[in-house]
Design an enzyme around this catalytic site. Structure first.
Site, PDB file in Angstrom:
ATOM      1  N   ARG A 258      -3.506  47.283 145.569  1.00  0.00           N
ATOM      2  CA  ARG A 258      -2.875  47.261 146.807  1.00  0.00           C
ATOM      3  C   ARG A 258      -2.723  48.727 147.243  1.00  0.00           C
ATOM      4  O   ARG A 258      -1.617  49.198 147.067  1.00  0.00           O
ATOM      5  CB  ARG A 258      -1.631  46.571 146.814  1.00  0.00           C
ATOM      6  CG  ARG A 258      -0.959  46.406 148.064  1.00  0.00           C
ATOM      7  CD  ARG A 258       0.608  45.321 147.764  1.00  0.00           C
ATOM      8  NE  ARG A 258       1.274  45.337 148.998  1.00  0.00           N
ATOM      9  CZ  ARG A 258       2.157  46.075 149.350  1.00  0.00           C
ATOM     10  NH1 ARG A 258       2.590  47.199 148.516  1.00  0.00           N
ATOM     11  NH2 ARG A 258       2.695  45.745 150.446  1.00  0.00           N
TER      12      ARG A 258
ATOM     13  N   SER B 197       0.010  35.040 150.554  1.00  0.00           N
ATOM     14  CA  SER B 197       1.492  35.331 150.553  1.00  0.00           C
ATOM     15  C   SER B 197       1.955  34.276 151.739  1.00  0.00           C
ATOM     16  O   SER B 197       1.599  33.972 152.701  1.00  0.00           O
ATOM     17  CB  SER B 197       1.927  36.515 151.066  1.00  0.00           C
ATOM     18  OG  SER B 197       1.454  37.437 150.179  1.00  0.00           O
TER      19      SER B 197
ATOM     20  N   LYS C   8       7.684  47.478 149.289  1.00  0.00           N
ATOM     21  CA  LYS C   8       7.024  46.979 150.538  1.00  0.00           C
ATOM     22  C   LYS C   8       7.733  47.270 151.827  1.00  0.00           C
ATOM     23  O   LYS C   8       8.947  46.904 151.923  1.00  0.00           O
ATOM     24  CB  LYS C   8       6.962  45.565 150.419  1.00  0.00           C
ATOM     25  CG  LYS C   8       6.035  44.855 151.665  1.00  0.00           C
ATOM     26  CD  LYS C   8       5.726  43.089 151.279  1.00  0.00           C
ATOM     27  CE  LYS C   8       5.426  42.411 152.643  1.00  0.00           C
ATOM     28  NZ  LYS C   8       4.022  42.800 153.093  1.00  0.00           N
TER      29      LYS C   8
END
Ligand code: TZP
Ligand code: MG
Length: 217
Positions: free
Chosen positions: A42, A114, A143
């Protein structure tokens, strides 16, 4: 395919920005040696690798995952996942439509989505998701645009309605607060900082796996 979501799964997520000043490939290898069950690349935010640099980094991650026989997934970027032949892709609600992603990647690759509600879960499952991520369970610094912590109620609800889909809790999960996530029925915990920032990553993975034990009784 064998069951890739045996409990307790410990799904490590990392980009070069999460390596806490260490060599990200060393962090990944330590995590693989220590027993993670999934890895997701990511790569986000300022200073994130792009273009050919990203492709080369992804290939190195993939080589390591192949060596340890652990599924290698890529966050968001379907083109990158296809270019490097990743084992799967993980998308959020603001990314490409999950049905479209499934059509692009075919049946063999893993698709993770998600979700934040029963309705989002139903849509993702109908579109061919192999597993769901739900969170943030707890507060997270990893995040930038994270929603408010949602606890474990949503996980329990989704598993109650869709008992066959593996669900991973994500967001601020540590070995200390993981038992509630297992108790809610999650197949796994998806973790960035509690692993990438650990002094002894293998020991931390062992703590995560041990945190499941009380739930078996
Ligand atoms: N999605 C929801 S919370 C989160 C993502 C990617 C970040 C999880 O990172 P950490 O460090 O384990 O809280
Ligand atoms: Mg995304």
């Amino acid at each position: 395919m064998c069951n890739l979501f045996n409990k307790p799964s410990v799904y490590f997520i990392m980009g070069t920005q999460n390596a806490s000043g260490k060599d990200p490939l060393k962090v990944l290898e330590e995590a693989l040696k220590g027993g993670i069950t999934h890895f997701q690349l990511r790569e986000k935010g300022t200073g994130a690798l792009r273009g050919q640099n990203l492709v080369e980094f992804a290939e190195k991650c993939q080589e390591l995952c192949t060596q340890y026989q652990i599924p290698f997934l890529i966050n968001d970027d379907v083109d990158l996942a296809l270019a490097v032949g990743a084992d799967g892709i993980h998308i959020g609600q603001e990314d490409m439509d999950c049905g479209q992603v499934r059509a692009l990647i075919g049946k063999e690759k893993m698709l993770g989505v998600s979700v934040h509600s029963l309705e989002e879960a139903r849509i993702a499952i109908d579109a061919g998701a192999d597993y769901l991520g739900m969170g943030p369970v707890y507060g997270t610094r990893s995040k930038a645009d994270a929603k408010r912590p949602a606890g474990t109620v949503g996980i329990e609800e989704v598993i109650g309605q869709f008992p066959h889909i593996p669900v991973f809790g994500i967001g601020g999960i540590t070995p200390q607060n993981a038992p509630a996530v297992w108790q809610a029925g999650a197949s796994g915990v998806a973790v960035i900082s509690a692993l990438s920032g650990a002094d002894d990553i293998a020991l931390q993975i062992a703590h995560f796996k041990n945190s499941y034990k009380g739930v078996l009784i």
